[in-house]
Design a protein around this motif. Sequence first.
Motif, PDB file in Angstrom:
ATOM      1  N   LEU A  56      13.552  -1.042   4.506  1.00 37.73           N
ATOM      2  CA  LEU A  56      12.685   0.138   4.414  1.00 37.73           C
ATOM      3  C   LEU A  56      12.076   0.453   5.772  1.00 37.73           C
ATOM      4  O   LEU A  56      11.795  -0.443   6.570  1.00 37.73           O
ATOM      5  N   TYR A  74       8.789   2.534   7.461  1.00 33.97           N
ATOM      6  CA  TYR A  74       7.487   3.132   7.213  1.00 33.97           C
ATOM      7  C   TYR A  74       6.931   3.671   8.525  1.00 33.97           C
ATOM      8  O   TYR A  74       7.233   3.158   9.602  1.00 33.97           O
ATOM      9  N   PRO A 119       0.644   2.351   5.920  1.00 28.95           N
ATOM     10  CA  PRO A 119       2.058   2.673   6.125  1.00 28.95           C
ATOM     11  C   PRO A 119       2.513   3.707   5.093  1.00 28.95           C
ATOM     12  O   PRO A 119       2.248   3.555   3.904  1.00 28.95           O
ATOM     13  N   MET A 152      14.445   4.190   2.315  1.00 26.79           N
ATOM     14  CA  MET A 152      14.940   2.916   1.823  1.00 26.79           C
ATOM     15  C   MET A 152      16.464   2.934   1.927  1.00 26.79           C
ATOM     16  O   MET A 152      17.103   3.904   1.499  1.00 26.79           O
ATOM     17  N   VAL A 166      13.706  -6.531   2.054  1.00 26.13           N
ATOM     18  CA  VAL A 166      13.454  -7.148   0.759  1.00 26.13           C
ATOM     19  C   VAL A 166      14.556  -8.172   0.499  1.00 26.13           C
ATOM     20  O   VAL A 166      15.746  -7.864   0.629  1.00 26.13           O
ATOM     21  N   TYR A 206       0.741  -5.169  -5.247  1.00 27.29           N
ATOM     22  CA  TYR A 206       0.877  -6.085  -4.112  1.00 27.29           C
ATOM     23  C   TYR A 206      -0.380  -6.030  -3.240  1.00 27.29           C
ATOM     24  O   TYR A 206      -1.045  -4.994  -3.155  1.00 27.29           O
ATOM     25  N   TYR A 261       2.642  -8.668 -11.610  1.00 25.01           N
ATOM     26  CA  TYR A 261       3.355  -7.866 -12.606  1.00 25.01           C
ATOM     27  C   TYR A 261       3.059  -8.422 -13.978  1.00 25.01           C
ATOM     28  O   TYR A 261       3.000  -9.637 -14.165  1.00 25.01           O
ATOM     29  N   ASP A 306      13.378   0.221  -8.591  1.00 20.38           N
ATOM     30  CA  ASP A 306      12.886   0.898  -7.398  1.00 20.38           C
ATOM     31  C   ASP A 306      11.668   0.190  -6.826  1.00 20.38           C
ATOM     32  O   ASP A 306      10.867   0.782  -6.123  1.00 20.38           O
ATOM     33  N   GLN A 307      11.544  -1.086  -7.132  1.00 18.97           N
ATOM     34  CA  GLN A 307      10.288  -1.756  -6.789  1.00 18.97           C
ATOM     35  C   GLN A 307      10.099  -1.925  -5.301  1.00 18.97           C
ATOM     36  O   GLN A 307       9.016  -2.168  -4.837  1.00 18.97           O
ATOM     37  N   GLU A 308      11.200  -1.783  -4.546  1.00 18.86           N
ATOM     38  CA  GLU A 308      11.029  -1.909  -3.116  1.00 18.86           C
ATOM     39  C   GLU A 308      10.276  -0.741  -2.520  1.00 18.86           C
ATOM     40  O   GLU A 308       9.705  -0.869  -1.457  1.00 18.86           O
ATOM     41  N   THR A 309      10.320   0.411  -3.154  1.00 20.69           N
ATOM     42  CA  THR A 309       9.627   1.560  -2.584  1.00 20.69           C
ATOM     43  C   THR A 309       8.160   1.428  -2.928  1.00 20.69           C
ATOM     44  O   THR A 309       7.695   1.931  -3.944  1.00 20.69           O
ATOM     45  N   GLN A 310       7.475   0.711  -2.104  1.00 17.77           N
ATOM     46  CA  GLN A 310       6.067   0.454  -2.337  1.00 17.77           C
ATOM     47  C   GLN A 310       5.239   1.493  -1.595  1.00 17.77           C
ATOM     48  O   GLN A 310       5.515   1.818  -0.442  1.00 17.77           O
ATOM     49  N   TYR A 311       4.226   1.979  -2.267  1.00 10.89           N
ATOM     50  CA  TYR A 311       3.333   2.963  -1.701  1.00 10.89           C
ATOM     51  C   TYR A 311       2.007   2.276  -1.404  1.00 10.89           C
ATOM     52  O   TYR A 311       1.437   1.614  -2.272  1.00 10.89           O
ATOM     53  N   PHE A 312       1.563   2.465  -0.184  1.00  8.89           N
ATOM     54  CA  PHE A 312       0.407   1.730   0.315  1.00  8.89           C
ATOM     55  C   PHE A 312      -0.876   2.547   0.240  1.00  8.89           C
ATOM     56  O   PHE A 312      -0.865   3.768   0.431  1.00  8.89           O
TER      57      PHE A 312
END
Lengths: 114, 115
Positions: A34, A36, A43, A48, A92, B33, B50, B100-106
């Motif tokens: 990914l 950012y 971020p 992705m 990841v 997270y 989770y 889609d868990q890798e697309t984390q929004y901060f």
Amino acid sequence: EDKVVQSPLSLVVHEGDTVTLNCSYEVTNFRSLLWYKQEKKAPTFLFMLTSSGIEKKSGRLSSILDKKELFSILNITATQTGDSAVYLCAVVNAGGTSYGKLTFGQGTILTVHP
Amino acid sequence: EPEVTQTPSHQVTQMGQEVILRCVPISNHLYFYWYRQILGQKVEFLVSFYNNEISEKSEIFDDQFSVERPDGSNFTLKIRSTKLEDSAMYFCASSDNIADQETQYFGPGTRLLVL
């Protein structure tokens, strides 16, 4: 231990220039990479990438992944002062009980002068 | 557009004190997270959460740290007895589903300063 290395660490360009940011990685069981953009604080998600050779594009930004050589690049064309930020690369690991843990590189600080 | 929010934006505390950092993830997200970023260093993973339990934690996340989802919206990080080296920016992130868990929004982060 998963490892992400970004280069260059910093870059200074003028508006209108094109830049290429690099990210190399070592991960035991790769799932995704990914990009950012980090300005003052959080971020913000850019791309992705999971498959080699497929370019992702959003406006002036694009990115591609090479899973054989274990790297990704982020291109920004016709840079603007608003592109000034730290660009972060993260991977990841698909192994074990990983629930999406991101391993980050140290970032590339991009400064775009008018 | 939905976003992750965090409070407070800044927190100053004395060494040995307890702090609670609060986060409101995006409402339909299921994975949560915490990360931290010491000034000038990389963003580091602390813990993932989770289904009301910790799913993974890093070596940094020792017995002084705990996380909780006390209600349907908040997600908190508690540091029981802060140390000087806990000074950092703490980011909360969330993602929506396992595919889609890798697309984390901060979130915007909480800057913690331990004196």
